[in-house]
Structure formats: structure tokens, C-alpha cells
Design an enzyme around this catalytic site. Sequence first.
Site, PDB file in Angstrom:
ATOM      1  N   SER A 262     -29.108  28.709 -77.320  1.00  0.00           N
ATOM      2  CA  SER A 262     -28.057  29.100 -76.432  1.00  0.00           C
ATOM      3  C   SER A 262     -26.573  28.372 -76.737  1.00  0.00           C
ATOM      4  CB  SER A 262     -28.164  29.119 -74.884  1.00  0.00           C
ATOM      5  OG  SER A 262     -29.125  30.035 -74.451  1.00  0.00           O
TER       6      SER A 262
ATOM      7  N   LYS B  13     -19.841  25.520 -68.401  1.00  0.00           N
ATOM      8  CA  LYS B  13     -20.777  26.697 -68.179  1.00  0.00           C
ATOM      9  C   LYS B  13     -21.139  26.675 -66.826  1.00  0.00           C
ATOM     10  CE  LYS B  13     -25.101  28.369 -70.180  1.00  0.00           C
ATOM     11  NZ  LYS B  13     -26.135  28.224 -71.231  1.00  0.00           N
TER      12      LYS B  13
ATOM     13  N   SER C 261     -26.845  31.960 -74.081  1.00  0.00           N
ATOM     14  CA  SER C 261     -26.424  32.039 -72.799  1.00  0.00           C
ATOM     15  C   SER C 261     -25.101  31.579 -72.703  1.00  0.00           C
ATOM     16  CB  SER C 261     -27.575  31.720 -71.696  1.00  0.00           C
ATOM     17  OG  SER C 261     -27.635  29.961 -72.072  1.00  0.00           O
TER      18      SER C 261
END
Length: 434
Positions: A178, A85, A154
Site C-alpha cells: 500500500s 493517511k 490503500s
Amino acid sequence: MTAAPLFQPISLASDVQALRQADRSPSALIDDLEARFEAIEPVISAYLPVPARFDRLRRDAKLLEQRYPNAETRPPLYGALLGVKDIFHVEGFTTRAGTQVPPEAFAGDEADIVTRLKRAGALIVGKTVTTEFAYFEPGPTRNPQNPDHSPGGSSSGSAAAIASGLAHVTVGTQTVGSVIRPAAYCGVFGYKPSFGRVDTSGLVVFSPSADHVGFFTADAASMQTAASAVIDDWQPTLDRPARPALALPVGRYLEQSSALAAFESQVKQLTQAGYAIQRIPMFDDIEAINECHQDLIAAELACQHRQRFAQYKRLYRPRTAALIHRGQAVSDQRLRVARESRLKFRQRLHRVMDEEGIDLWICPSAPDVAPRGIETTGSPLMNLPWTHAGAPVVSLPAGRGMLSLPLGLQLVGRFGEDEPLLAWAHAIEPLFAA
């Protein structure tokens, strides 16, 4: 649109076994990945674009093969394909954190978890798309289950990369929901460890009191393989009952879900398989819990971004800026109370679990299936109380809902007892296999 199937996750557990035993080479794996990448990534947009991605990956694979010519010495994740990420710093990659704010404003040393994964033998495919600073402003990623729907957030790209077979394991974060929510939306396995179990150093921090490093894989066996390779003091064989005692938290928390009929179907499957399930009234104060957690993360985000926001305010997207403004209005006393509430809330959960003889809580991983469009990443409210408590959580694929989109089942364990949680998830997972 490509004719290739978009949803085609690959098993870390089985592929790494083949790689370590020399039944397959990392270089051959990269060849397969490149073909799949060319067919799928233009539709899904799980990764940030980088030049010469596969030239680099082939060099890295060759170096790995040269470093470990003997199967006996190969590390546990030898040749595993890794997506990271884009709020983690990775040596050789720019961290952009889903924002137009200049990367030099938050540059830093490589994240500890990335270094651990590399040492364990993983090959970095690239940075996966994140919402802006891991909040709600989405990127371009689409859901491999149906590209007309959100992949969640996210950790959008991290979930989509696993679902589309563009990685064996990906790293994400969870500050509210997330990891668990996008795992559910994309039909893959997601794991949020107990708070503090995985070092957050090298992360573009959102909320120091709530940030968790988490992981995505195709299945529970793959998650056990990854977790045991990189998490300190992992104890795979703990003395626990074969079948955990389950409970669902009845009341206002559960009523936040609009897919309760589907959840009851999941409960019925578990009951028919012999699991004992209690229904326990919990969280009648869920609105207060939600507000407390939102104030906590807003205040800490505002603190983390104080200098950046003052300098680059015009570059922040609206929802991120709105949360920072909310955080600026949180008093020091309110923030102190919110921080203290985490431990008190965790103790409250454990007290009920002790009194009722509960091993795991079960509940929906998200209020419903993935929303249409990619302008929103969905609601994290089903994940919020467990994140606030810092409890270990997994989401496993558990059937389908509206429009044949996947549903997730959320399993929540005791703080610090991640190993039995994953073991029990591994046992429960086949009940919902398609």
C-alpha cells in the site's frame, strides 16, 4: 476539467532549505498551496474535505514563524506541508478510515509519527483518502498522471497528494503493497521502512504483524530529509560501497508481472551504468508465500474488528467483509505458523544475500501500470514477499509503460539497513530521470 497540470510534485529537500534559511516564509507557501489546491484537488480528491482548511493552515504557519524567528533554531522540517493517511489519529481531526463505521468506534490518541512530524516543523494540510480500513475498497481519489486511472491503494490520497504538489511529504501504511504500489502508479518516491523501525501507535490497526508506516515524497533527497528528521537513530553516513551489488529474483515471483519487457529495459539501464546484476532463482513457492501472508493479515484483521464487525457488519463494504470472513476461518495453529514464517523468510533472504554477495534486490514495483478506472487499486503481489519479510523497500520512478503511465523500480534491502537503501536509491534515481 482544470487546465492546470495535475502532476507537479514539489521537493521537500529544496523547499525546506529555503524555508529554514528565511528565503521563503511558511505563510507564502500556504498562499501558493491554496491556489494549487483550488485548481487540482477538485479533480484528484486526495484529501478529505474539511471546513476552513486554509484559515487553519495560515494560523498554524504564523504560530510556527513566531515560535522560530531565528533561522538557526528552526527544526528540520520547518514549514513542510504534510498529508496524513486517514487511518492515523491526528489531534483536531476525525479519523474515518475510509468507512461508514462511526468514527467513535475506533477513536484514539494522536499517532506517534504524526507528533514527531509536527515537532519537526511540518504543517498538516489534512487527512488523505484511504481505502476502507486500508484494504481494497477504494475512495474517490484519482491518479494525477491520468485521472482516468487508479492512484493505487490503500494509501491512495497520500500518493496522489505528492504527485499533484499538494504536500511535501505524506504518511501512509503498507500491510501488503500500500505504499510501494501507489508510489509507482503516481510516479513518485515511496519508502516502506524495515518492520518496526517506525512506531505504529495511534494507527487504526489492520495487522499488527504486517503493518508498516511508510512515506511518500517527490524524490529520494526529500525522503532522506524526512526520514532523518523523524526516525530514531538514523545514521546517514554508513560505510557501504558506492555501487551496490544487485540481484533480480528469477522465477515464478517475477513472472507475476506483465511488464517484464519494461523491467528488462530498466535492468539494461542499470547494467550500462556499471551496476553488477545477478539473476538468482527465487520464490518458486511464491503461491504458498502469498497464501501465508493473506491468511496472516486476514486473521489479524478479523481479530482487530471482532467487536466492531459484530456491531456494524452491515456498514462494512464487500471486500473488507470478505477478508474478515476469511480471517475468521483461519485456525490458531495456522496463524501461529504464519507469524513464525516472517522471521524464517527474512532469514532465508539474508542467507541468499550473504551467499551471493547481494546488497539489494531489484524488481518491478507493481505488476503493470495503474489500471483504468478507480474501482480497483491494482495488485500488490510484487510487494508481498518483501512486506512479509519486513525488509526495507523503496519505489523510484523508472520510465513509462503503456499509455505513457509511470513505472516504478522496487529496491529491497536487508532488514534494518534502511539508511544505505535510501542512499543507494538516491544514486540510482538520476539514471531514470525523464
